[in-house]
Every structure is written in C-alpha cells, then in structure tokens.
Design an enzyme around this catalytic site. Structure first.
Site, short mmCIF file in Angstrom:
data_model
loop_
_atom_site.label_atom_id
_atom_site.label_comp_id
_atom_site.label_asym_id
_atom_site.label_seq_id
_atom_site.Cartn_x
_atom_site.Cartn_y
_atom_site.Cartn_z
N LYS A 147 -15.16 -1.20 -15.14
CA LYS A 147 -13.84 -0.58 -14.86
C LYS A 147 -12.99 -0.98 -13.95
O LYS A 147 -13.75 -1.74 -12.88
CB LYS A 147 -13.92 1.07 -14.80
CG LYS A 147 -14.46 1.54 -13.54
CD LYS A 147 -13.53 1.48 -12.37
CE LYS A 147 -14.41 2.27 -11.33
NZ LYS A 147 -13.61 1.88 -9.95
N ASP B 22 -17.25 8.68 -10.85
CA ASP B 22 -16.69 7.99 -11.87
C ASP B 22 -17.28 8.09 -13.29
O ASP B 22 -16.79 7.20 -14.36
CB ASP B 22 -16.70 6.36 -11.35
CG ASP B 22 -15.83 6.05 -10.22
OD1 ASP B 22 -14.77 6.88 -10.11
OD2 ASP B 22 -15.96 5.20 -9.75
O1 C5P Z 1 -18.82 10.22 -6.67
P1 C5P Z 1 -19.47 9.22 -5.81
O2 C5P Z 1 -20.89 9.04 -5.84
O3 C5P Z 1 -18.92 7.96 -6.58
O4 C5P Z 1 -18.92 9.03 -4.32
C1 C5P Z 1 -19.48 8.21 -3.59
C2 C5P Z 1 -18.64 8.62 -2.07
O5 C5P Z 1 -17.32 8.21 -2.23
C3 C5P Z 1 -18.69 10.04 -1.65
O6 C5P Z 1 -19.76 10.44 -1.06
C4 C5P Z 1 -17.55 10.14 -0.82
O7 C5P Z 1 -17.80 9.48 0.43
C5 C5P Z 1 -16.48 9.12 -1.41
N1 C5P Z 1 -15.66 9.66 -2.37
C6 C5P Z 1 -14.37 10.53 -1.89
N2 C5P Z 1 -13.48 10.96 -2.75
C7 C5P Z 1 -13.75 10.73 -4.04
C8 C5P Z 1 -14.84 9.82 -4.63
C9 C5P Z 1 -15.63 9.41 -3.70
O8 C5P Z 1 -14.36 10.72 -0.58
N3 C5P Z 1 -12.90 11.21 -4.94
#
Ligand code: C5P
Length: 302
Positions: free
Chosen positions: A14, A140
């Site tokens: 993506k 995601d």
């Molecule tokens: O949800 P995911 O595991 O992809 O997120 C990885 C990291 O990215 C989270 O631990 C956070 O630090 C950051 N993040 C965030 N806000 C989001 C998505 C991700 O702060 N909306």
C-alpha cells in the site's frame, strides 16, 4: 486420509496518498486521517492445513520465522478466539515487498492469512468481524481486507471505502534501509494549527479523476521527521519530481518514496533513472479489485 487443503495467494503493498496526523492519544497512538491505496507489488503466500502446529517458513534474510511475525500472530489470534474450530497450518512466505518501508507488506501478509485461514479452517467469521479482529494485529491490517482504496481514521483502522477511477502508475523507490515507525512517531512535533480537510480535498481530486491536482495535493505530515534524519530520502523525492512524476511522497513512515505517473513512457524512463545497485525500485499500477491477488474461493463469502 484425504489430501490436506492448500491455498496459494498474493498480498499487495500500500501507499498513503495523504497522511495527516491530528493528535497524540492517551494510549500512545496518534489520531490520523489517511488515504490508503493498494499497489500491485506482491508477496507470495502458500498455506497448507496441518493438525495443530503453526509453522512459518520464510527464507528472506531479516524476516523472523517465529511468534513475532505478524502472519503467525494472525493464526494465533484465530486459534485464541476459536480454540475448538482451528487446526494447524504450515505457512510459506516469499517476501518481495521490503520491510520497514512504509508499504504495509507485513500488514498485508497478516490480513491475507486471516482471510485464508477463515476459509481453510471453515470458521465462517463474517467480514466485519474479521476486519475488527485485524485491528488487533496492527493499525494498517484492516485496510487490506476493506477495499483497494479507502480513507482511514482513528489510528488508521476506521475505514471508508473509496471508488478510485484513476488507474495510475506508481514508481516506488526503497532507499536500501528500513525506518522504524515508532521512532518516526516518537520524534514527531505536532503543529498546533492545521489546514482543514486535507484528506477530503485529496479524495475529491481522486474521485473526480483530476490527476494533476491529485499529484500537487499529496502530503504526509511525517515527512519532516524523516527528511531531517535521512536527507537521502528527500533527495529521492526531489529526483522523482524532476523525472516527470505528477507528485511524489514518502509512503507512511518511510523509508519508501513513491511518484505517481499517468503516462507509461515517462514512468518507465524515471524507473530507468533510478535502477542500479543502490536502491530497490518497482513500477506498478494501483490495485482495483481483490480478485487481482486473492483466489475466488477465498473471497466468495466476502
Ligand atoms: O499499529 P502498528 O503496530 O502499525 O503501530 C506501530 C507503531 O507506530 C505504534 O507502536 C506507534 O508507535 C506508531 N503509531 C502511532 N499512531 C498510529 C499508528 C502507529 O503512533 N495511528
């Protein structure tokens, strides 16, 4: 004994055509608005039903084969929710999409495995419930089960499908190193004043097939953090714009930068300009339907 059931499929990458970060939340995540688009750059996955073990085979250096891999987490999530209905599975994963690249490769893999195991293990989890479970694996992941183009809000998991009528070319340049998403969010300095409705403006250009305006309106609030620490990534963006891209942008938290093109010849010339040993480059079109990568049996109940 009947032959074990197998499924073979691909999962896409993506890009984020727009990414606006609104505020930091109490739970540590950031409240955002984004316009996701799937791209026809794929990883290959094969599943074989087994008795009870979850085994992952992936020979790509740097990709873990253990419980920390999102595809194993996806299988475990289903086993934990439905302990009486799930069997085991042998998963073969061939990575083509780079990791730590802002292309959602691992999230797409996890979403694909959820959908495939729903079929293989005959779980009959309704689509909405599967999408909701996907959000437990990462912000995601739900997008990869929603639609090829969608607006994401919340932490990215609240989705509204968008009809994208422009099937443009996307040239992706991976600079050769990954960038940590938590590092990028952790170093973000939020502006107090925000332009209003950036994502709606961007989405309007897309749905009205206004390619030139779309290219000019691409934006990502995470770019300043990444460009400051990795000036080479900014150089790639500038070079894409100088190569005739209608617009260029950091994808997600990086490290990949993409350029969009409505002309195949210009896109191919730009590809040639970046091709060499230093970067991993890939030219693809936007994905328009799930049937481009999931077999019919996996999506028939979807
Ligand atoms: O949800 P995911 O595991 O992809 O997120 C990885 C990291 O990215 C989270 O631990 C956070 O630090 C950051 N993040 C965030 N806000 C989001 C998505 C991700 O702060 N909306």
């Amino acid at each position: 004994m009947p032959p074990s059931k197998r499924l073979q499929f691909k999962t896409p990458a993506k890009i984020n055509l727009g990414l606006q970060i609104n505020k930091k939340r109490e739970d540590g995540f950031h409240e955002l608005e984004t316009l996701f688009q799937m791209v026809a750059w794929f990883d290959d996955i094969e599943l074989e039903e087994t008795q009870e073990k979850v085994e992952l085979f992936c020979d790509t250096p740097g990709i873990p084969n253990d419980e920390t891999n999102l595809v194993v987490k996806a299988a475990r999530l289903l086993q934990n929710h439905f302990p009486d209905k799930c069997g085991g599975v042998k998963i073969k994963l061939k990575k083509n999409i780079p990791s730590g690249a802002g292309l959602g490769g691992g999230s797409g893999n996890a979403a694909g495995v959820l959908l495939a195991l729903n079929h293989l293990w005959n779980l009959k989890i309704p689509r909405e419930e599967l999408i909701s479970m996907a959000s437990e694996l990462g912000s995601d992941v739900p997008f990869f089960l929603m639609s090829p183009c969608a607006i994401g809000t919340g932490r990215g998991e609240i989705l509204q499908p968008i009809e994208n009528p422009i099937n443009f070319y996307i040239l992706m340049i991976y600079p050769g190193f990954p960038i940590s998403t938590p590092w990028v969010y952790g170093n973000l300095k939020l502006k107090l004043t925000k332009a209003e409705n950036n994502i709606s403006i961007l989405t309007n250009f897309l749905t009205r097939s206004e390619f030139a305006q779309l290219g000019a309106a691409l934006y990502n609030d995470l770019e300043p953090v990444v460009f400051k620490r990795y000036p080479e990534v900014l150089k790639i963006k500038d070079e894409l714009l100088n190569s005739g891209a209608g617009g260029a942008l950091l994808s997600g938290s990086g490290s990949t930068v993409f350029g969009i093109f409505d002309d195949a010849e210009i896109a191919k010339k730009a590809l040639a300009r970046f091709t060499g040993e230093k970067y991993r480059v890939f030219l693809a079109k936007s994905v328009t339907r799930f049937s481009e990568f999931f077999p019919e049996e996996m999506i028939s109940a979807f």
